[in-house]
Design a protein around this motif. Structure first.
Motif, PDB file in Angstrom:
ATOM      1  N   ALA A 198     -14.916 -26.814  55.951  1.00  0.00           N
ATOM      2  CA  ALA A 198     -14.280 -27.455  54.789  1.00  0.00           C
ATOM      3  C   ALA A 198     -13.073 -26.696  54.252  1.00  0.00           C
ATOM      4  CB  ALA A 198     -15.316 -27.632  53.671  1.00  0.00           C
ATOM      5  N   GLY A 199     -12.457 -25.879  55.065  1.00  0.00           N
ATOM      6  CA  GLY A 199     -11.320 -25.121  54.562  1.00  0.00           C
ATOM      7  C   GLY A 199     -10.402 -24.671  55.677  1.00  0.00           C
ATOM      8  N   GLY A 200      -9.468 -23.820  55.305  1.00  0.00           N
ATOM      9  CA  GLY A 200      -8.479 -23.355  56.263  1.00  0.00           C
ATOM     10  C   GLY A 200      -8.596 -21.903  56.658  1.00  0.00           C
ATOM     11  N   VAL A 201      -9.648 -21.221  56.198  1.00  0.00           N
ATOM     12  CA  VAL A 201      -9.809 -19.800  56.518  1.00  0.00           C
ATOM     13  C   VAL A 201     -10.781 -19.657  57.684  1.00  0.00           C
ATOM     14  CG1 VAL A 201     -10.510 -17.538  55.647  1.00  0.00           C
ATOM     15  CG2 VAL A 201      -9.413 -19.179  54.107  1.00  0.00           C
ATOM     16  N   ASN A 202     -10.293 -19.102  58.774  1.00  0.00           N
ATOM     17  CA  ASN A 202     -11.135 -18.860  59.941  1.00  0.00           C
ATOM     18  C   ASN A 202     -11.929 -17.573  59.736  1.00  0.00           C
ATOM     19  OD1 ASN A 202     -12.145 -19.156  62.661  1.00  0.00           O
ATOM     20  ND2 ASN A 202     -10.748 -17.513  63.217  1.00  0.00           N
ATOM     21  N   VAL A 203     -13.239 -17.673  59.865  1.00  0.00           N
ATOM     22  CA  VAL A 203     -14.102 -16.487  59.794  1.00  0.00           C
ATOM     23  C   VAL A 203     -14.575 -16.219  61.216  1.00  0.00           C
ATOM     24  CG1 VAL A 203     -16.186 -15.476  58.815  1.00  0.00           C
ATOM     25  CG2 VAL A 203     -14.821 -17.065  57.446  1.00  0.00           C
ATOM     26  N   PRO A 204     -14.037 -15.181  61.851  1.00  0.00           N
ATOM     27  CA  PRO A 204     -14.384 -14.911  63.246  1.00  0.00           C
ATOM     28  C   PRO A 204     -15.857 -14.540  63.401  1.00  0.00           C
ATOM     29  CG  PRO A 204     -12.596 -13.464  62.484  1.00  0.00           C
ATOM     30  CD  PRO A 204     -13.101 -14.216  61.307  1.00  0.00           C
ATOM     31  N   ASN A 205     -16.395 -14.868  64.584  1.00  0.00           N
ATOM     32  CA  ASN A 205     -17.747 -14.459  64.933  1.00  0.00           C
ATOM     33  C   ASN A 205     -17.814 -14.316  66.447  1.00  0.00           C
ATOM     34  OD1 ASN A 205     -19.529 -16.785  66.195  1.00  0.00           O
ATOM     35  ND2 ASN A 205     -18.151 -17.775  64.729  1.00  0.00           N
ATOM     36  N   PRO A 206     -18.836 -13.637  66.958  1.00  0.00           N
ATOM     37  CA  PRO A 206     -18.886 -13.353  68.392  1.00  0.00           C
ATOM     38  C   PRO A 206     -19.289 -14.537  69.275  1.00  0.00           C
ATOM     39  CG  PRO A 206     -20.801 -12.434  67.309  1.00  0.00           C
ATOM     40  CD  PRO A 206     -19.898 -12.960  66.235  1.00  0.00           C
ATOM     41  N   ASN A 207     -19.724 -15.649  68.681  1.00  0.00           N
ATOM     42  CA  ASN A 207     -20.167 -16.796  69.463  1.00  0.00           C
ATOM     43  C   ASN A 207     -19.028 -17.805  69.564  1.00  0.00           C
ATOM     44  OD1 ASN A 207     -21.357 -19.220  70.379  1.00  0.00           O
ATOM     45  ND2 ASN A 207     -23.355 -18.530  69.669  1.00  0.00           N
ATOM     46  N   GLU A 208     -18.461 -17.918  70.757  1.00  0.00           N
ATOM     47  CA  GLU A 208     -17.288 -18.777  70.944  1.00  0.00           C
ATOM     48  C   GLU A 208     -17.597 -20.272  70.794  1.00  0.00           C
ATOM     49  OE1 GLU A 208     -19.234 -17.683  74.744  1.00  0.00           O
ATOM     50  OE2 GLU A 208     -18.285 -16.454  73.227  1.00  0.00           O
ATOM     51  N   THR A 209     -18.864 -20.639  70.759  1.00  0.00           N
ATOM     52  CA  THR A 209     -19.232 -22.053  70.575  1.00  0.00           C
ATOM     53  C   THR A 209     -19.365 -22.425  69.103  1.00  0.00           C
ATOM     54  OG1 THR A 209     -21.621 -21.686  70.687  1.00  0.00           O
ATOM     55  CG2 THR A 209     -20.467 -22.037  72.783  1.00  0.00           C
ATOM     56  N   VAL A 210     -19.226 -21.463  68.198  1.00  0.00           N
ATOM     57  CA  VAL A 210     -19.377 -21.697  66.761  1.00  0.00           C
ATOM     58  C   VAL A 210     -18.085 -21.314  66.052  1.00  0.00           C
ATOM     59  CG1 VAL A 210     -20.651 -21.058  64.681  1.00  0.00           C
ATOM     60  CG2 VAL A 210     -21.851 -21.226  66.871  1.00  0.00           C
ATOM     61  N   THR A 211     -17.577 -22.200  65.200  1.00  0.00           N
ATOM     62  CA  THR A 211     -16.394 -21.869  64.411  1.00  0.00           C
ATOM     63  C   THR A 211     -16.698 -22.064  62.929  1.00  0.00           C
ATOM     64  OG1 THR A 211     -15.537 -24.121  64.617  1.00  0.00           O
ATOM     65  CG2 THR A 211     -14.760 -22.504  66.228  1.00  0.00           C
ATOM     66  N   PHE A 212     -16.092 -21.212  62.137  1.00  0.00           N
ATOM     67  CA  PHE A 212     -16.177 -21.319  60.690  1.00  0.00           C
ATOM     68  C   PHE A 212     -14.758 -21.438  60.151  1.00  0.00           C
ATOM     69  CE2 PHE A 212     -19.878 -18.349  61.513  1.00  0.00           C
ATOM     70  CZ  PHE A 212     -20.850 -19.328  61.387  1.00  0.00           C
ATOM     71  N   GLN A 213     -14.427 -22.586  59.564  1.00  0.00           N
ATOM     72  CA  GLN A 213     -13.141 -22.839  58.919  1.00  0.00           C
ATOM     73  C   GLN A 213     -13.474 -23.206  57.478  1.00  0.00           C
ATOM     74  OE1 GLN A 213     -10.599 -21.679  61.502  1.00  0.00           O
ATOM     75  NE2 GLN A 213      -9.655 -22.952  59.978  1.00  0.00           N
ATOM     76  N   VAL A 214     -13.580 -22.211  56.640  1.00  0.00           N
ATOM     77  CA  VAL A 214     -14.074 -22.420  55.280  1.00  0.00           C
ATOM     78  C   VAL A 214     -12.987 -22.134  54.249  1.00  0.00           C
ATOM     79  CG1 VAL A 214     -16.451 -21.899  55.966  1.00  0.00           C
ATOM     80  CG2 VAL A 214     -14.974 -20.046  55.169  1.00  0.00           C
ATOM     81  N   ASP A 215     -13.304 -22.411  52.994  1.00  0.00           N
ATOM     82  CA  ASP A 215     -12.380 -22.089  51.909  1.00  0.00           C
ATOM     83  C   ASP A 215     -12.428 -20.591  51.625  1.00  0.00           C
ATOM     84  OD1 ASP A 215     -14.279 -21.753  49.268  1.00  0.00           O
ATOM     85  OD2 ASP A 215     -15.098 -23.156  50.728  1.00  0.00           O
ATOM     86  N   ASP A 216     -11.513 -20.106  50.802  1.00  0.00           N
ATOM     87  CA  ASP A 216     -11.422 -18.669  50.506  1.00  0.00           C
ATOM     88  C   ASP A 216     -12.724 -18.104  49.943  1.00  0.00           C
ATOM     89  OD1 ASP A 216      -8.762 -18.354  51.340  1.00  0.00           O
ATOM     90  OD2 ASP A 216      -7.988 -18.964  49.382  1.00  0.00           O
ATOM     91  N   ALA A 217     -13.328 -18.801  48.982  1.00  0.00           N
ATOM     92  CA  ALA A 217     -14.553 -18.302  48.355  1.00  0.00           C
ATOM     93  C   ALA A 217     -15.695 -18.228  49.359  1.00  0.00           C
ATOM     94  CB  ALA A 217     -14.942 -19.182  47.168  1.00  0.00           C
ATOM     95  N   SER A 218     -15.847 -19.263  50.186  1.00  0.00           N
ATOM     96  CA  SER A 218     -16.913 -19.272  51.188  1.00  0.00           C
ATOM     97  C   SER A 218     -16.670 -18.220  52.265  1.00  0.00           C
ATOM     98  CB  SER A 218     -17.046 -20.657  51.825  1.00  0.00           C
ATOM     99  OG  SER A 218     -17.466 -21.602  50.857  1.00  0.00           O
ATOM    100  N   ALA A 219     -15.405 -17.956  52.570  1.00  0.00           N
ATOM    101  CA  ALA A 219     -15.090 -16.906  53.545  1.00  0.00           C
ATOM    102  C   ALA A 219     -15.557 -15.549  53.030  1.00  0.00           C
ATOM    103  CB  ALA A 219     -13.591 -16.880  53.826  1.00  0.00           C
ATOM    104  N   GLN A 220     -15.380 -15.312  51.745  1.00  0.00           N
ATOM    105  CA  GLN A 220     -15.852 -14.057  51.154  1.00  0.00           C
ATOM    106  C   GLN A 220     -17.373 -13.958  51.241  1.00  0.00           C
ATOM    107  OE1 GLN A 220     -14.476 -13.247  47.172  1.00  0.00           O
ATOM    108  NE2 GLN A 220     -15.921 -11.579  46.901  1.00  0.00           N
ATOM    109  N   VAL A 221     -18.056 -15.073  50.940  1.00  0.00           N
ATOM    110  CA  VAL A 221     -19.519 -15.097  51.012  1.00  0.00           C
ATOM    111  C   VAL A 221     -19.992 -14.828  52.439  1.00  0.00           C
ATOM    112  CG1 VAL A 221     -21.552 -16.599  50.813  1.00  0.00           C
ATOM    113  CG2 VAL A 221     -19.838 -16.567  48.995  1.00  0.00           C
TER     114      VAL A 221
END
Length: 195
Positions: free
Chosen positions: A32-55
């Protein structure tokens, strides 16, 4: 000091999945946002808002081990041995899969919640342990092993399904005041367990 957290995404009426064990709209906040939160699993992406990225950063940044139940492990196909939290997984089960050592080399299979939390703490060292399973959370709360309950509350009512919380065997449990973070499509709540 390292802590034991729980974290689940939950509907407003307390469910982590619908009756068919599907998450429906619960995971929309992960996209629901434009901030990419990297993770080691290439099949999962997180594109969240700034607040959720911090969480997410706070929940995964110091995660040294994650505890899950066998049902969730099987549903997620063991996350391909790369959980998005970037930490080794300890699975509570009475019977490990036959090919566990070769298929999931960074995953540990343990019989019992108390043993799983203990093993996860050993693996995590000075880092935190996160429980990502409703049934394991329930049992760990009953055993007094949880330091903080974290919920990402989503604006949807399922009406029925798989609940995050159920009856506690030890009865009433008091939590301290929450830390509240408003994200897009999720309200993130962190409740320290009162000792």
């Amino acid at each position: 000091m390292a802590k034991v957290f729980t974290h689940m995404t939950m509907s407003l009426d307390g469910f982590i999945a619908n009756p068919e064990d599907e998450v429906g709209e619960l995971f929309e906040w992960y996209e629901a946002g434009g901030v990419n939160v990297p993770n080691p699993n290439e099949t999962v992406t997180f594109q969240v808002d700034d607040a959720s990225a911090q969480v997410l950063g706070e929940l995964t940044g110091n995660c040294g081990a994650l505890v899950a139940g066998r049902r969730l492990f099987d549903i997620a196909h063991g996350w391909g041995d790369k959980h998005p939290a970037g930490a080794p997984v300890v699975v509570v089960t009475h019977r490990a899969p036959e090919d566990a050592a070769t298929k999931w080399p960074t995953t540990t299979f343990v019989d019992g919640v108390e043993a799983a939390i203990s093993r996860a703490k050993e693996i995590a060292g000075d880092q935190d342990v996160t429980i990502a399973s409703a049934a394991i959370t329930q049992q760990a709360l009953d055993l007094g092993l949880v330091d903080e309950v974290c919920v990402s509350l989503v604006p949807v009512l399922f009406g029925e399904g798989i609940p995050y919380f159920a009856k506690l065997e030890r009865g009433h449990l008091l939590l301290d005041d929450p830390v509240v973070v408003q994200g897009r499509r999720a309200l993130h709540l962190r409740y320290p367990v009162r000792r």
